[in-house]
Design an enzyme around this catalytic site. Structure first.
Site, PDB file in Angstrom:
ATOM      1  N   ASP A 135       0.873  -1.174   0.000  1.00  8.76           N
ATOM      2  CA  ASP A 135       0.000   0.000   0.000  1.00  8.76           C
ATOM      3  C   ASP A 135       0.909   1.221   0.000  1.00  8.76           C
ATOM      4  O   ASP A 135       1.572   1.510   0.999  1.00  8.76           O
ATOM      5  CB  ASP A 135      -0.912  -0.001   1.224  1.00  8.76           C
ATOM      6  N   ARG A 137      -0.021   4.404  -0.508  1.00  7.36           N
ATOM      7  CA  ARG A 137      -0.730   5.670  -0.341  1.00  7.36           C
ATOM      8  C   ARG A 137      -0.128   6.513   0.780  1.00  7.36           C
ATOM      9  O   ARG A 137       0.238   6.007   1.825  1.00  7.36           O
ATOM     10  CB  ARG A 137      -2.215   5.411  -0.071  1.00  7.36           C
TER      11      ARG A 137
END
Length: 209
Positions: A135, A137
């Site tokens: 991930d 982000r």
């Protein structure tokens, strides 16, 4: 707000009527920004009569072209977006539409990851197999946007503990965490299970202990 964050400012504010495929309608005040650290065109949708609620209900929603626009059943992004708009419009607050496709790896790479999932990897394993982060982000721009809107305290509409942790580190007080619904389909069951087992998302799935 964390003083080390570069300051962002509101660039444009425009009223946009919204209509969803199921007939739900509402009105948003759509904001654009100057000074976002990644240079991307992120948006904030002000929804409801009480955007100045204390705290406002806020969802940072990562862009998902396949789910948000085309109704892909491989994820729960489209239903989460639809749910979030209505709930925020009722409570007052902001939907932050963040251009972080595929948990930050981009659209083409996300589709490459789908192909690996078809061969048996889960959604996080597939990203890693592509040499990317599980991930990637980063919610720095979300904190900048909230600062530009004068918001330093939120009720966070999210099942993802990483969103809350990052925003807290960036100086945004998460006064409350509000879970979204469970949008389960035969096509996304494995995807949702991986969210729970690998990233500790707050999803009450009947088949995950």
């Amino acid at each position: 707000m964390d003083e080390t964050l570069p300051t962002a400012t509101v660039r444009t504010r425009v009223t946009v009527p919204l209509r969803f495929p199921d007939g739900y309608v509402t009105t948003a005040r759509v904001h654009t920004f100057h000074g976002l650290v990644d240079g991307r065109e992120h948006l904030a949708f002000g929804l409801g009569e009480h955007v100045d609620a204390d705290p406002p209900l806020v969802r940072p929603h990562s862009e998902c072209l396949t789910g948000d626009v085309f109704g892909s059943q491989r994820c729960d992004c489209g239903p989460q977006l639809r749910e979030a708009v209505e709930r925020i419009a009722e409570a007052g607050g902001y939907l932050l539409y963040l251009r972080q496709e595929g948990r930050g790896i981009g659209l083409y790479a996300k589709l490459d990851a789908y192909a690996l999932q078809d061969d048996g990897l889960d959604t996080y394993e597939a990203n890693l197999a592509l040499g990317r982060g599980a991930d990637e982000r980063d919610y720095t721009v979300a904190a900048q946007i909230l600062g530009a809107l004068g918001v330093d305290r939120v009720a966070l509409l999210s099942n993802n503990p990483d969103k809350a942790a990052q925003l807290e580190r960036l100086g945004v007080t998460v006064a409350d965490r509000v879970s979204t619904g469970v949008h389960l389909s035969p096509a996304n069951a494995g995807y949702l299970a991986a969210k729970v087992t690998r990233a500790d998302h707050a999803l009450d799935l009947p088949f995950v202990p």
